[in-house]
Scaffold this motif. Sequence first.
Motif, PDB file in Angstrom:
ATOM      1  N   ASP A  98       0.854  -1.207   0.000  1.00  0.00           N
ATOM      2  CA  ASP A  98       0.000   0.000   0.000  1.00  0.00           C
ATOM      3  C   ASP A  98       0.883   1.247   0.000  1.00  0.00           C
ATOM      4  N   LEU A  99       0.407   2.266  -0.676  1.00  0.00           N
ATOM      5  CA  LEU A  99       1.118   3.550  -0.693  1.00  0.00           C
ATOM      6  C   LEU A  99       0.339   4.574   0.131  1.00  0.00           C
ATOM      7  N   ILE A 100       1.080   5.319   0.945  1.00  0.00           N
ATOM      8  CA  ILE A 100       0.423   6.331   1.777  1.00  0.00           C
ATOM      9  C   ILE A 100       1.229   7.629   1.739  1.00  0.00           C
ATOM     10  N   GLU A 101       0.543   8.700   2.121  1.00  0.00           N
ATOM     11  CA  GLU A 101       1.206   9.992   2.334  1.00  0.00           C
ATOM     12  C   GLU A 101       0.918  10.390   3.764  1.00  0.00           C
ATOM     13  N   SER A 102       1.949  10.823   4.477  1.00  0.00           N
ATOM     14  CA  SER A 102       1.742  11.233   5.856  1.00  0.00           C
ATOM     15  C   SER A 102       2.957  12.025   6.318  1.00  0.00           C
ATOM     16  N   LYS A 103       2.812  12.733   7.427  1.00  0.00           N
ATOM     17  CA  LYS A 103       3.929  13.535   7.928  1.00  0.00           C
ATOM     18  C   LYS A 103       4.814  12.687   8.836  1.00  0.00           C
ATOM     19  N   LEU A 104       5.519  11.750   8.237  1.00  0.00           N
ATOM     20  CA  LEU A 104       6.324  10.811   9.017  1.00  0.00           C
ATOM     21  C   LEU A 104       7.738  11.318   9.286  1.00  0.00           C
ATOM     22  N   GLY A 105       8.105  12.444   8.719  1.00  0.00           N
ATOM     23  CA  GLY A 105       9.397  13.041   9.061  1.00  0.00           C
ATOM     24  C   GLY A 105      10.536  12.578   8.172  1.00  0.00           C
ATOM     25  N   ARG A 118       0.948  11.792  14.223  1.00  0.00           N
ATOM     26  CA  ARG A 118       0.871  13.035  14.973  1.00  0.00           C
ATOM     27  C   ARG A 118       2.248  13.628  15.225  1.00  0.00           C
ATOM     28  N   LEU A 119       3.213  13.178  14.433  1.00  0.00           N
ATOM     29  CA  LEU A 119       4.572  13.675  14.637  1.00  0.00           C
ATOM     30  C   LEU A 119       4.562  15.195  14.724  1.00  0.00           C
ATOM     31  N   ASN A 120       3.860  15.826  13.823  1.00  0.00           N
ATOM     32  CA  ASN A 120       3.776  17.277  13.929  1.00  0.00           C
ATOM     33  C   ASN A 120       2.357  17.737  13.640  1.00  0.00           C
ATOM     34  N   ASN A 121       1.454  17.211  14.435  1.00  0.00           N
ATOM     35  CA  ASN A 121       0.061  17.609  14.290  1.00  0.00           C
ATOM     36  C   ASN A 121      -0.434  17.396  12.874  1.00  0.00           C
ATOM     37  N   ALA A 122      -0.043  16.299  12.334  1.00  0.00           N
ATOM     38  CA  ALA A 122      -0.513  16.004  10.991  1.00  0.00           C
ATOM     39  C   ALA A 122      -2.023  15.913  11.016  1.00  0.00           C
ATOM     40  N   ASP A 123      -2.612  16.211   9.895  1.00  0.00           N
ATOM     41  CA  ASP A 123      -4.050  16.172   9.822  1.00  0.00           C
ATOM     42  C   ASP A 123      -4.490  14.879   9.192  1.00  0.00           C
ATOM     43  N   GLY A 124      -3.686  13.842   9.359  1.00  0.00           N
ATOM     44  CA  GLY A 124      -4.146  12.561   8.883  1.00  0.00           C
ATOM     45  C   GLY A 124      -3.222  11.961   7.859  1.00  0.00           C
ATOM     46  N   LEU A 125      -3.576  10.786   7.508  1.00  0.00           N
ATOM     47  CA  LEU A 125      -2.812   9.992   6.565  1.00  0.00           C
ATOM     48  C   LEU A 125      -3.669   9.844   5.316  1.00  0.00           C
ATOM     49  N   THR A 126      -3.041   9.974   4.176  1.00  0.00           N
ATOM     50  CA  THR A 126      -3.778   9.857   2.924  1.00  0.00           C
ATOM     51  C   THR A 126      -3.385   8.559   2.225  1.00  0.00           C
ATOM     52  N   ARG A 127      -4.367   7.792   1.840  1.00  0.00           N
ATOM     53  CA  ARG A 127      -4.087   6.625   1.013  1.00  0.00           C
ATOM     54  C   ARG A 127      -3.923   7.097  -0.423  1.00  0.00           C
ATOM     55  N   ILE A 128      -2.903   6.626  -1.064  1.00  0.00           N
ATOM     56  CA  ILE A 128      -2.608   7.056  -2.421  1.00  0.00           C
ATOM     57  C   ILE A 128      -3.317   6.155  -3.423  1.00  0.00           C
ATOM     58  N   ALA A 129      -3.982   6.803  -4.372  1.00  0.00           N
ATOM     59  CA  ALA A 129      -4.636   6.067  -5.459  1.00  0.00           C
ATOM     60  C   ALA A 129      -3.696   6.108  -6.657  1.00  0.00           C
ATOM     61  N   PRO A 130      -2.964   5.023  -6.910  1.00  0.00           N
ATOM     62  CA  PRO A 130      -1.893   5.078  -7.919  1.00  0.00           C
ATOM     63  C   PRO A 130      -2.397   5.394  -9.318  1.00  0.00           C
ATOM     64  N   ASP A 131      -3.669   5.151  -9.581  1.00  0.00           N
ATOM     65  CA  ASP A 131      -4.168   5.416 -10.935  1.00  0.00           C
ATOM     66  C   ASP A 131      -4.285   6.900 -11.241  1.00  0.00           C
ATOM     67  N   LEU A 132      -4.292   7.770 -10.197  1.00  0.00           N
ATOM     68  CA  LEU A 132      -4.479   9.206 -10.451  1.00  0.00           C
ATOM     69  C   LEU A 132      -3.182   9.913 -10.820  1.00  0.00           C
ATOM     70  N   GLY A 133      -2.055   9.298 -10.530  1.00  0.00           N
ATOM     71  CA  GLY A 133      -0.797   9.961 -10.842  1.00  0.00           C
ATOM     72  C   GLY A 133       0.344   9.250 -10.134  1.00  0.00           C
ATOM     73  N   PRO A 134       1.579   9.581 -10.483  1.00  0.00           N
ATOM     74  CA  PRO A 134       2.728   8.932  -9.863  1.00  0.00           C
ATOM     75  C   PRO A 134       2.808   9.247  -8.361  1.00  0.00           C
ATOM     76  N   ALA A 135       3.468   8.375  -7.626  1.00  0.00           N
ATOM     77  CA  ALA A 135       3.519   8.515  -6.166  1.00  0.00           C
ATOM     78  C   ALA A 135       4.016   9.890  -5.743  1.00  0.00           C
ATOM     79  N   SER A 136       5.050  10.383  -6.429  1.00  0.00           N
ATOM     80  CA  SER A 136       5.640  11.654  -6.003  1.00  0.00           C
ATOM     81  C   SER A 136       4.666  12.820  -6.141  1.00  0.00           C
ATOM     82  N   LEU A 142      -1.117  16.678  -6.326  1.00  0.00           N
ATOM     83  CA  LEU A 142      -2.204  15.850  -5.801  1.00  0.00           C
ATOM     84  C   LEU A 142      -2.195  15.778  -4.277  1.00  0.00           C
ATOM     85  N   GLY A 143      -1.218  16.444  -3.653  1.00  0.00           N
ATOM     86  CA  GLY A 143      -1.084  16.343  -2.199  1.00  0.00           C
ATOM     87  C   GLY A 143      -1.384  17.649  -1.497  1.00  0.00           C
TER      88      GLY A 143
END
Lengths: 357, 357
Positions: A98-105, A118-136, A142-143
């Motif tokens: 699975d691919l995710i986006e989050s403030k992991l530092g 919650r490393l820095n009051n992140a507002d959550g973790l986003t699951r990445i939908a690979p079909d919408l665009g490259p991970a970066s 997209l982020g």
Amino acid sequence: MLHNRNLQVVLARYPEGQPREDDFRLVEGPIPSPGPGQFLVRTLYLSLDPWIWLRMKPVAEYRRWSPRNKVLGLGEVMHGAVVGEVVESRHPDFKVGDLIESKLGWQRYALSDGAGDRLNNADGLTRIAPDLGPASAWLGPLGRTGMTAYFGLMKVCQPKPGETVVVSSAAGATGMVVGQIAKIKGCRVVGIAGSDAKVDWIVRDLGFDAGINYRTTSDLEAALGRACPGGIDCYYDCTGGPIADAVLPLLNDRARWAVVGVIAEYDRPIGDSLGRRPYTMLLARRARMEGFVVHDWAREHPAAIREIAQWMREGRFKNREYITDGLENAPRAFVGMLQGDNIGKNLIRVSSQSGAA
Amino acid sequence: MLHNRNLQVVLARYPEGQPREDDFRLVEGPIPSPGPGQFLVRTLYLSLDPWIWLRMKPVAEYRRWSPRNKVLGLGEVMHGAVVGEVVESRHPDFKVGDLIESKLGWQRYALSDGAGDRLNNADGLTRIAPDLGPASAWLGPLGRTGMTAYFGLMKVCQPKPGETVVVSSAAGATGMVVGQIAKIKGCRVVGIAGSDAKVDWIVRDLGFDAGINYRTTSDLEAALGRACPGGIDCYYDCTGGPIADAVLPLLNDRARWAVVGVIAEYDRPIGDSLGRRPYTMLLARRARMEGFVVHDWAREHPAAIREIAQWMREGRFKNREYITDGLENAPRAFVGMLQGDNIGKNLIRVSSQSGAA
């Protein structure tokens, strides 16, 4: 680029003025193991953003910025958003791959419980939908960066077709998205950037109507006046500081000004930037200024992501990345970014994706 | 106080810095006669307001304030709002004895066509309903001043019960209305004013929770901090300038700041007030600043007038006037007002009403 040890970048000391490379320290260690309900994330890309500088302020000073946010202590892992891949999981909802986006530092590997790190009051973790665009791209258009651009422009600036939109840091990660959306929405778009190459790019490649290199312009207010003969209806402000001073006199009646970044004010004690007060112009023009934080609009993010992804597929919207390889080079890239090195989204490629390894 | 000659106060020269008495000149002349569709108004009260200072700026400078408004030329009748009585009429809809409010300027007698006198881009003429309050109140709480207070507070600041509202020029015509409405709406209200007598009045007589004399306070930011232990949710800004600088660091998350007057910035070239830039605090607090002009809400004025009149009848709301007799004394009273002489609404009593003459 797969590593069998963890690497972290920690804050070595609070910078005096602009951050320097030796304000950071690299720390090697074992790769952590997920406990029950956790999973292990391998960082693919780390996002370098100007706000990270803020987190490097000493606690007492940072408290002027935010009375509540978690503070970055000496020796702690640098804050930052990443895109990563789940490589080990003891969490029912996340599986390996699975691919995710989050403030992991700033680290190669991190544990997550999936609930928003919650490393820095992140507002959550986003699951990445690979079909919408490259991970970066999930750190870019997209982020959070893209959402900051989209909602700051659409909700605070509320541009109408034919209006003049000015954006600062126009060749940066946020500015390039703002300007392109404003063009799609039928506006006249003027970008302010810090080099001729940047100005060239936003005008020739992105289709901005005009660009100004504020570093080589002796009178920015006059140059803006020439680039905006009908005045300024919307200002998407990534800098504050002297650029804001130059924009103020050109505001049109009922202008809207989104305050999204204040990079030009970070090198002073927080809140102590001296320059033009805006009150007379705000009153004379019945104008509005508003500070904007992207997660205020979190519920509308998914629709905006789909819209931007659609524009990218149609070729109406260009993404550009400024990628440095290796987490160990993140301090240098960050320092360079604050000096204006990058065009486009500033990323560190930390590891390769498993399939691509 | 009935006069058989007209008297006008005209602009004799553009002031350097603060206006002085000899920037004005008195001109006597015949009382004009209404043509077809016109009527003659005898001024009862002239309203002295800080914005009049703006109109005394030289044309080129005034254009920075407003590219379109009519400019006040040398020798022209000073701009200003009056309450007056129709004393002669060739207009089908206005009869002798009718009371009106309009921007007819600093003169004993003026002609009107009833369509809104355009002397200084007035936004219309208001018919006075004598049952709602005395004629002079239509230049104060029931007039533009009161509407500026009401709509700036309710529409821009949008205070919620329990929130802290700070208002500057708190003992002035607008501030006293703002603070009293905010109290009625259940807010904690802190007023900033320029003398101990003013502070005394707003706290003891008007029921503000606290007041600060900014002229004798060595550290306004600290004093505000003590008066607003929970921070500031709403700022109703009549001054701009250094007082705004002191308010900025105390803003709460999502604070709302109505820019309604910039009296502290009028003594400099328009837009050239130097001090703290607000951008970092606006972003850190997701706060909003908005310039406000009262006629934006003209359609809702009648309901607001009835509401304030009701509060006055119920004794929940106090009006205070600072009256000088005689139009010939208007220049001195105006200069004094800009130096902070008045408590309450600053009026010139120009003539008596016919019935009372």
